[in-house]
Design a protein around this motif. Structure first.
Motif, mmCIF file in Angstrom:
data_model
loop_
_atom_site.group_PDB
_atom_site.id
_atom_site.type_symbol
_atom_site.label_atom_id
_atom_site.label_comp_id
_atom_site.label_asym_id
_atom_site.label_seq_id
_atom_site.Cartn_x
_atom_site.Cartn_y
_atom_site.Cartn_z
ATOM 1 N N VAL A 37 0.861 -1.178 0.000
ATOM 2 C CA VAL A 37 0.000 0.000 0.000
ATOM 3 C C VAL A 37 0.894 1.223 0.000
ATOM 4 C CG1 VAL A 37 -1.864 1.197 1.206
ATOM 5 C CG2 VAL A 37 -1.650 -1.274 1.429
ATOM 6 N N GLY A 38 0.845 2.006 -1.060
ATOM 7 C CA GLY A 38 1.669 3.204 -1.110
ATOM 8 C C GLY A 38 1.655 3.846 -2.476
ATOM 9 N N PRO A 39 2.063 5.109 -2.557
ATOM 10 C CA PRO A 39 1.997 5.854 -3.813
ATOM 11 C C PRO A 39 3.179 5.631 -4.751
ATOM 12 C CG PRO A 39 2.761 7.270 -2.066
ATOM 13 C CD PRO A 39 2.441 5.948 -1.433
ATOM 14 N N GLU A 40 4.222 4.969 -4.294
ATOM 15 C CA GLU A 40 5.418 4.829 -5.124
ATOM 16 C C GLU A 40 5.302 3.635 -6.059
ATOM 17 O OE1 GLU A 40 8.164 2.360 -1.999
ATOM 18 O OE2 GLU A 40 8.161 4.535 -1.891
ATOM 19 N N ASN A 41 6.217 3.540 -7.008
ATOM 20 C CA ASN A 41 6.205 2.474 -8.002
ATOM 21 C C ASN A 41 7.252 1.404 -7.731
ATOM 22 O OD1 ASN A 41 4.150 3.680 -9.530
ATOM 23 N ND2 ASN A 41 5.614 5.067 -10.468
ATOM 24 N N GLY A 42 7.643 1.219 -6.493
ATOM 25 C CA GLY A 42 8.695 0.271 -6.157
ATOM 26 C C GLY A 42 8.351 -1.177 -6.434
ATOM 27 N N THR A 43 7.051 -1.486 -6.565
ATOM 28 C CA THR A 43 6.639 -2.869 -6.802
ATOM 29 C C THR A 43 6.490 -3.194 -8.283
ATOM 30 O OG1 THR A 43 4.289 -2.313 -6.671
ATOM 31 C CG2 THR A 43 5.387 -2.969 -4.609
ATOM 32 N N THR A 44 6.782 -2.250 -9.155
ATOM 33 C CA THR A 44 6.547 -2.410 -10.593
ATOM 34 C C THR A 44 7.123 -3.705 -11.147
ATOM 35 O OG1 THR A 44 6.547 -0.016 -10.861
ATOM 36 C CG2 THR A 44 6.866 -1.314 -12.838
ATOM 37 N N PHE A 45 8.316 -4.072 -10.747
ATOM 38 C CA PHE A 45 8.986 -5.235 -11.310
ATOM 39 C C PHE A 45 8.900 -6.477 -10.424
ATOM 40 C CE2 PHE A 45 11.055 -1.473 -13.106
ATOM 41 C CZ PHE A 45 10.774 -1.708 -14.452
ATOM 42 N N LEU A 46 7.995 -6.453 -9.454
ATOM 43 C CA LEU A 46 7.807 -7.605 -8.567
ATOM 44 C C LEU A 46 6.413 -8.179 -8.751
ATOM 45 C CD1 LEU A 46 9.356 -6.176 -5.282
ATOM 46 C CD2 LEU A 46 10.384 -7.857 -6.817
ATOM 47 N N ASP A 47 6.290 -9.490 -8.661
ATOM 48 C CA ASP A 47 5.002 -10.156 -8.775
ATOM 49 C C ASP A 47 4.347 -10.195 -7.396
ATOM 50 O OD1 ASP A 47 2.827 -11.631 -9.581
ATOM 51 O OD2 ASP A 47 3.914 -13.528 -9.706
ATOM 52 N N ASP A 56 -2.700 10.438 -2.655
ATOM 53 C CA ASP A 56 -2.588 11.440 -1.600
ATOM 54 C C ASP A 56 -2.791 10.761 -0.243
ATOM 55 O OD1 ASP A 56 -5.352 10.987 -1.407
ATOM 56 O OD2 ASP A 56 -5.857 12.797 -2.521
ATOM 57 N N TYR A 57 -2.659 11.546 0.808
ATOM 58 C CA TYR A 57 -2.760 10.994 2.155
ATOM 59 C C TYR A 57 -4.138 10.394 2.416
ATOM 60 C CZ TYR A 57 -2.772 10.421 7.156
ATOM 61 O OH TYR A 57 -2.884 9.870 8.398
ATOM 62 N N LYS A 58 -5.191 11.045 1.924
ATOM 63 C CA LYS A 58 -6.548 10.551 2.175
ATOM 64 C C LYS A 58 -6.759 9.167 1.554
ATOM 65 C CE LYS A 58 -11.456 11.583 2.022
ATOM 66 N NZ LYS A 58 -11.704 10.425 2.801
ATOM 67 N N SER A 59 -6.348 8.975 0.311
ATOM 68 C CA SER A 59 -6.533 7.667 -0.318
ATOM 69 C C SER A 59 -5.672 6.608 0.388
ATOM 70 C CB SER A 59 -6.250 7.724 -1.815
ATOM 71 O OG SER A 59 -4.957 8.188 -2.083
ATOM 72 N N PHE A 60 -4.483 6.994 0.845
ATOM 73 C CA PHE A 60 -3.632 6.085 1.617
ATOM 74 C C PHE A 60 -4.311 5.704 2.932
ATOM 75 C CE2 PHE A 60 -0.268 5.603 4.873
ATOM 76 C CZ PHE A 60 0.346 4.457 4.382
ATOM 77 N N ASP A 62 -7.506 5.963 3.767
ATOM 78 C CA ASP A 62 -8.738 5.204 3.522
ATOM 79 C C ASP A 62 -8.425 3.737 3.220
ATOM 80 O OD1 ASP A 62 -10.205 7.506 3.926
ATOM 81 O OD2 ASP A 62 -10.605 7.856 1.786
ATOM 82 N N SER A 63 -7.367 3.503 2.449
ATOM 83 C CA SER A 63 -6.977 2.133 2.135
ATOM 84 C C SER A 63 -6.567 1.379 3.393
ATOM 85 C CB SER A 63 -5.818 2.120 1.137
ATOM 86 O OG SER A 63 -6.215 2.638 -0.095
ATOM 87 N N LEU A 64 -5.777 2.020 4.235
ATOM 88 C CA LEU A 64 -5.362 1.372 5.494
ATOM 89 C C LEU A 64 -6.560 1.083 6.382
ATOM 90 C CD1 LEU A 64 -2.056 3.148 6.545
ATOM 91 C CD2 LEU A 64 -2.359 0.938 5.446
ATOM 92 N N ASP A 65 -7.483 2.037 6.486
ATOM 93 C CA ASP A 65 -8.682 1.821 7.297
ATOM 94 C C ASP A 65 -9.461 0.598 6.808
ATOM 95 O OD1 ASP A 65 -8.132 4.004 8.909
ATOM 96 O OD2 ASP A 65 -9.504 5.353 7.851
ATOM 97 N N SER A 66 -9.608 0.487 5.493
ATOM 98 C CA SER A 66 -10.331 -0.640 4.905
ATOM 99 C C SER A 66 -9.617 -1.961 5.171
ATOM 100 C CB SER A 66 -10.485 -0.408 3.401
ATOM 101 O OG SER A 66 -11.138 -1.487 2.804
ATOM 102 N N ILE A 67 -8.310 -1.962 5.038
ATOM 103 C CA ILE A 67 -7.528 -3.177 5.286
ATOM 104 C C ILE A 67 -7.627 -3.593 6.747
ATOM 105 C CG2 ILE A 67 -5.175 -4.086 5.399
ATOM 106 C CD1 ILE A 67 -4.633 -2.330 2.859
ATOM 107 N N ILE A 68 -7.474 -2.647 7.647
ATOM 108 C CA ILE A 68 -7.546 -2.945 9.078
ATOM 109 C C ILE A 68 -8.929 -3.488 9.447
ATOM 110 C CG2 ILE A 68 -7.533 -1.903 11.382
ATOM 111 C CD1 ILE A 68 -5.272 -0.044 10.274
ATOM 112 N N LYS A 69 -9.964 -2.899 8.865
ATOM 113 C CA LYS A 69 -11.333 -3.331 9.151
ATOM 114 C C LYS A 69 -11.557 -4.783 8.718
ATOM 115 C CE LYS A 69 -15.912 -2.485 7.462
ATOM 116 N NZ LYS A 69 -16.274 -2.366 6.087
#
Length: 78
Positions: A37-47, A56-60, A62-69
């Protein structure tokens, strides 16, 4: 009195922070069934599984809240 012993299975929720290029994503990809979960592209070459459209911070947040729930319902372990 309740006493327990042994290892208890539990999903992990981790945040790894550091400078670009030090191996955070490669390290995280080695954990059991990770979800990135994050805005960077570090996972581009990983499966790996990743949450898309974090800009942005809000989408980040919100995603964490959903995952935790739903952490116990998700297939991801890290």
């Amino acid at each position: 009195m309740k006493i327990s012993k042994g290892i208890k299975e539990k999903n992990m929720l981790l945040m790894i922070y550091g400078k670009d290029g030090v191996g955070k994503t490669s390290l995280g990809a080695q954990f059991p069934n990770p979800l990135f979960v994050g805005p960077e592209n570090g996972t581009t070459f990983l499966d790996v599984a990743r949450v898309e459209d974090i800009h942005d911070y809000k989408s980040f947040s919100d995603s964490l809240d959903s995952i935790i729930k739903d952490i116990d319902k998700l297939e991801y372990k890290t």
